[in-house]
Each structure stands twice: as C-alpha cells, then as structure tokens.
Design a protein around this motif. Structure first.
Motif, short mmCIF file in Angstrom:
data_model
loop_
_atom_site.label_atom_id
_atom_site.label_comp_id
_atom_site.label_asym_id
_atom_site.label_seq_id
_atom_site.Cartn_x
_atom_site.Cartn_y
_atom_site.Cartn_z
N PHE A 16 -0.21 -8.65 33.20
CA PHE A 16 -1.43 -7.92 32.84
C PHE A 16 -1.13 -6.46 32.55
O PHE A 16 -1.74 -5.85 31.67
N SER A 17 -0.21 -5.87 33.28
CA SER A 17 0.15 -4.48 33.07
C SER A 17 0.71 -4.27 31.66
O SER A 17 0.35 -3.31 30.96
N VAL A 18 1.60 -5.16 31.23
CA VAL A 18 2.16 -5.06 29.88
C VAL A 18 1.04 -5.24 28.86
O VAL A 18 0.93 -4.48 27.89
N PHE A 23 -2.25 -3.71 24.44
CA PHE A 23 -3.51 -4.00 23.76
C PHE A 23 -4.60 -2.97 24.02
O PHE A 23 -5.28 -2.54 23.09
N ILE A 24 -4.78 -2.55 25.27
CA ILE A 24 -5.87 -1.64 25.60
C ILE A 24 -5.48 -0.19 25.28
O ILE A 24 -6.18 0.50 24.54
N ASP A 25 -4.34 0.26 25.82
CA ASP A 25 -3.94 1.66 25.64
C ASP A 25 -3.46 1.94 24.21
O ASP A 25 -3.86 2.94 23.61
N GLU A 26 -2.61 1.08 23.68
CA GLU A 26 -1.99 1.34 22.38
C GLU A 26 -2.88 0.92 21.21
O GLU A 26 -2.99 1.64 20.22
N GLN A 27 -3.53 -0.26 21.33
CA GLN A 27 -4.29 -0.79 20.19
C GLN A 27 -5.80 -0.65 20.35
O GLN A 27 -6.55 -1.09 19.47
N ASN A 28 -6.25 -0.07 21.45
CA ASN A 28 -7.67 0.21 21.68
C ASN A 28 -8.55 -1.04 21.73
O ASN A 28 -9.72 -1.00 21.35
N GLU A 33 -12.42 -7.55 26.58
CA GLU A 33 -11.94 -8.57 25.63
C GLU A 33 -10.50 -8.97 25.92
O GLU A 33 -10.10 -10.09 25.62
N GLU A 34 -9.73 -8.05 26.46
CA GLU A 34 -8.31 -8.34 26.68
C GLU A 34 -8.09 -9.25 27.90
O GLU A 34 -7.46 -10.28 27.80
N ILE A 35 -8.58 -8.85 29.04
CA ILE A 35 -8.49 -9.70 30.23
C ILE A 35 -9.80 -10.47 30.26
O ILE A 35 -10.86 -9.89 30.53
N ASP A 36 -9.74 -11.77 29.96
CA ASP A 36 -10.97 -12.51 29.72
C ASP A 36 -11.17 -13.68 30.68
O ASP A 36 -10.39 -13.88 31.62
N GLU A 37 -12.21 -14.47 30.41
CA GLU A 37 -12.57 -15.59 31.29
C GLU A 37 -11.61 -16.76 31.17
O GLU A 37 -11.72 -17.72 31.93
N LEU A 38 -10.66 -16.70 30.26
CA LEU A 38 -9.71 -17.81 30.07
C LEU A 38 -8.41 -17.64 30.86
O LEU A 38 -7.55 -18.52 30.82
N GLU A 39 -8.28 -16.54 31.57
CA GLU A 39 -7.03 -16.26 32.30
C GLU A 39 -6.69 -17.37 33.29
O GLU A 39 -5.53 -17.76 33.43
N ASP A 40 -7.70 -17.90 33.99
CA ASP A 40 -7.44 -18.89 35.03
C ASP A 40 -6.97 -20.23 34.49
O ASP A 40 -6.32 -21.00 35.19
N TYR A 65 -3.93 -28.56 20.30
CA TYR A 65 -2.83 -27.65 19.98
C TYR A 65 -2.40 -26.91 21.24
O TYR A 65 -3.22 -26.60 22.10
N GLY A 66 -1.12 -26.59 21.31
CA GLY A 66 -0.67 -25.61 22.27
C GLY A 66 -0.99 -24.26 21.67
O GLY A 66 -0.54 -23.95 20.56
N LYS A 67 -1.80 -23.47 22.33
CA LYS A 67 -2.23 -22.19 21.77
C LYS A 67 -1.46 -21.05 22.44
O LYS A 67 -1.52 -20.86 23.65
N VAL A 68 -0.71 -20.34 21.63
CA VAL A 68 0.09 -19.21 22.08
C VAL A 68 -0.77 -17.96 21.92
O VAL A 68 -1.29 -17.70 20.83
N GLU A 69 -0.91 -17.22 23.01
CA GLU A 69 -1.83 -16.08 22.99
C GLU A 69 -1.24 -14.86 23.70
O GLU A 69 -0.37 -14.98 24.54
N ARG A 70 -1.78 -13.70 23.32
CA ARG A 70 -1.52 -12.44 24.01
C ARG A 70 -0.03 -12.07 24.07
O ARG A 70 0.45 -11.50 25.05
#
Length: 140
Positions: A16-18, A23-28, A33-40, A65-70
């Motif tokens: 999450f730190s990376v 995403f948050i600091d560099e890409q605003n 939206e970045e840390i979302d309800e799908l994390e679990d 599909y295997g979905k590659v994310e983040r």
C-alpha cells in the motif's frame, strides 16, 4: 530484487505504501479510489530491494479472467526490471491457480511496457481516475 505474494500485515502495508506514493502522491489519484473495497478479495504482491519495498500489484479473478491491477514501481526503481519481475510473478501465480487469460487496464503511457510482455490492446481509450487507459489481454 525479491517479488513475493503478500503474507502478512507488514507486507500489505509495504504494498500500500508503494501504491500511495505512485498513484496518490505522484499521479494525484484520489485516495478513496486507490485503496478500495476490492482489497480484501485480491491477492497482493510486493517487491523488495535491499529490504525496502519498491513495487506492488494485485490480482483478482473477474468474469473468467485473471485481472492484473495496481501495478506500480517507485520512480527511483523504474527501468531496473522490477516491473517485469512483478508481472512475471503475477503471471506465474495466475497459471498456478488455473488462470489462462489475463486482463489489465493499462495507463496509455505504459502500453509499450505491457505489449513487450505479450499483452494486446482490446479497447478504445477510456478514463480511470482521470488518467487515459486501454484494456489489454494476454493468453498464458
């Protein structure tokens, strides 16, 4: 460089730190939206270099599909092979878990990176968190 499946809270926080840095600091991207309800429901991955987290990603199964994310790499670790190592580890995990079709939504600037790994564009451009993306797929 050591890419691994997240196994505990510290490793998850490292991932999450990376993600927050890129995403948050560099890409605003908005934090909600970045840390979302799908994390679990996702399997998380983190990469370390000399004990420090440098890359992260997550994997879910969605609609067959295997979905590659983040997928993200800290600025100082880019162009070192860490992104490719992360993708290789996620693909190996997907194969081991019976997935043969992968999908991802690539930021348009990253399309050449994913194309170099065998992914093909299958959509028109769309915005996600205000950033242009295209969907890409790969059979493994």
């Amino acid at each position: 460089m050591n890419v691994k499946v997240v196994e505990n809270e510290k490793e998850l926080e490292d991932a999450f730190s990376v993600r927050r840095t890129v995403f948050i600091d560099e890409q605003n991207v908005p934090a909600e939206e970045e840390i979302d309800e799908l994390e679990d429901e996702a399997t998380h991955f983190v990469s370390y270099l000399e004990g420090s987290p440098i890359a992260a990603g997550r994997f879910r199964v969605v609609d067959g599909y295997g979905k590659v994310e983040r997928i993200c790499v800290l600025k100082e670790a880019r162009k070192t092979g860490s992104g490719k190592a992360m993708m290789n580890e996620i693909e190996a995990y997907a194969r081991k878990n019976g997935q043969h079709k992968l999908k991802l939504n690539a930021q348009t600037h990253a399309i050449p990176f994913y194309a170099g790994l065998g992914y093909e564009v299958v959509s028109e451009e769309f915005l996600d968190a205000g950033i242009p993306h295209k969907t890409m797929i790969k059979n493994i």
